[in-house]
Design a protein around this motif. Structure first.
Motif, PDB file in Angstrom:
ATOM      1  N   THR A  66       0.865  -1.184   0.000  1.00  0.00           N
ATOM      2  CA  THR A  66       0.000   0.000   0.000  1.00  0.00           C
ATOM      3  C   THR A  66       0.898   1.230   0.000  1.00  0.00           C
ATOM      4  O   THR A  66       2.079   1.152   0.334  1.00  0.00           O
ATOM      5  N   ALA A  70      -0.405   5.604  -7.645  1.00  0.00           N
ATOM      6  CA  ALA A  70      -1.538   4.921  -8.295  1.00  0.00           C
ATOM      7  C   ALA A  70      -1.185   4.491  -9.711  1.00  0.00           C
ATOM      8  O   ALA A  70      -0.446   5.186 -10.416  1.00  0.00           O
ATOM      9  N   ASN A  71      -1.722   3.346 -10.087  1.00  0.00           N
ATOM     10  CA  ASN A  71      -1.625   2.851 -11.466  1.00  0.00           C
ATOM     11  C   ASN A  71      -0.183   2.826 -11.980  1.00  0.00           C
ATOM     12  O   ASN A  71       0.095   3.237 -13.094  1.00  0.00           O
ATOM     13  N   THR A  73       3.406   0.410 -12.392  1.00  0.00           N
ATOM     14  CA  THR A  73       4.034  -0.902 -12.340  1.00  0.00           C
ATOM     15  C   THR A  73       5.375  -0.759 -11.641  1.00  0.00           C
ATOM     16  O   THR A  73       6.177   0.106 -11.999  1.00  0.00           O
ATOM     17  N   THR A 114       1.411  -4.213 -10.451  1.00  0.00           N
ATOM     18  CA  THR A 114       0.850  -2.927 -10.879  1.00  0.00           C
ATOM     19  C   THR A 114      -0.154  -2.488  -9.826  1.00  0.00           C
ATOM     20  O   THR A 114      -1.043  -3.255  -9.459  1.00  0.00           O
ATOM     21  N   THR A 115      -0.007  -1.268  -9.358  1.00  0.00           N
ATOM     22  CA  THR A 115      -0.898  -0.763  -8.314  1.00  0.00           C
ATOM     23  C   THR A 115      -2.248  -0.350  -8.905  1.00  0.00           C
ATOM     24  O   THR A 115      -2.365  -0.074 -10.091  1.00  0.00           O
ATOM     25  N   ASP A 116      -3.238  -0.302  -8.032  1.00  0.00           N
ATOM     26  CA  ASP A 116      -4.568   0.151  -8.441  1.00  0.00           C
ATOM     27  C   ASP A 116      -4.679   1.664  -8.254  1.00  0.00           C
ATOM     28  O   ASP A 116      -3.688   2.335  -7.964  1.00  0.00           O
ATOM     29  N   ALA A 117      -5.858   2.199  -8.400  1.00  0.00           N
ATOM     30  CA  ALA A 117      -6.088   3.643  -8.286  1.00  0.00           C
ATOM     31  C   ALA A 117      -5.796   4.177  -6.885  1.00  0.00           C
ATOM     32  O   ALA A 117      -5.606   5.373  -6.701  1.00  0.00           O
ATOM     33  N   GLU A 118      -5.760   3.288  -5.892  1.00  0.00           N
ATOM     34  CA  GLU A 118      -5.466   3.684  -4.508  1.00  0.00           C
ATOM     35  C   GLU A 118      -3.996   3.464  -4.136  1.00  0.00           C
ATOM     36  O   GLU A 118      -3.622   3.673  -2.986  1.00  0.00           O
ATOM     37  N   ARG A 120      -2.461   0.491  -4.210  1.00  0.00           N
ATOM     38  CA  ARG A 120      -2.320  -0.826  -3.583  1.00  0.00           C
ATOM     39  C   ARG A 120      -2.007  -1.866  -4.651  1.00  0.00           C
ATOM     40  O   ARG A 120      -2.453  -1.748  -5.790  1.00  0.00           O
ATOM     41  N   GLY A 121      -1.281  -2.892  -4.262  1.00  0.00           N
ATOM     42  CA  GLY A 121      -0.999  -3.970  -5.199  1.00  0.00           C
ATOM     43  C   GLY A 121      -0.708  -5.266  -4.477  1.00  0.00           C
ATOM     44  O   GLY A 121      -0.271  -5.261  -3.328  1.00  0.00           O
TER      45      GLY A 121
END
Length: 129
Positions: A66, A70-71, A73, A114-118, A120-121
């Motif tokens: 976390t 965001a978004n 890699t 790859t992280t998400d919009a928050e 997190r991955g």
């Protein structure tokens, strides 16, 4: 769209013994919850958890992150010694095979994600020695 792979100093210190357990019903579990060591202050808000478990001759490893951009890699991998303030003290990259005919990505434990919009991955990997 260009995907940028950033090698982040989230190298996960040696966390799992990769070995086959003799009893099929046995399971070895290891949970790592920090501290998260980063060598670039841009990632100082990141937090990691690593879980590994060995059963039936294979080891599964999961990295959860976390606080990253965001978004994005990012690359993460396992070292042979604990991470600390000196990046060189964390040892070499953990390799579960020394067979040079295998690609490096198959011999080492890479947990790129790859992280998400928050920011997190999660990334998991199964190793069969």
């Amino acid at each position: 769209m260009t995907t940028r792979l950033t090698r982040v100093g989230i190298a996960v210190a040696a966390l799992a013994t990769v070995s086959a357990l003799p009893a099929a019903a046995s399971m070895l579990v290891n949970h790592g919850r920090g501290p998260t060591i980063v060598h670039d202050s841009a990632y100082s808000d990141s937090r990691t958890q690593v879980h590994s478990w060995t059963r039936d001759g294979q080891t599964q490893v999961r990295l959860m992150v976390t606080g990253l951009p965001a978004n994005r890699t990012v690359g993460a991998h396992v070292h042979t010694a604990p991470c600390g303030t000196d990046p060189l003290a964390s040892g070499g990259h953990y390799q579960h095979s020394t067979d040079a005919s295998q690609p490096l990505a198959d011999r080492e434990l890479w947990l790129d994600l790859t992280t998400d919009a928050e920011g997190r991955g999660t990334r998991g990997r199964v190793i069969t020695p």
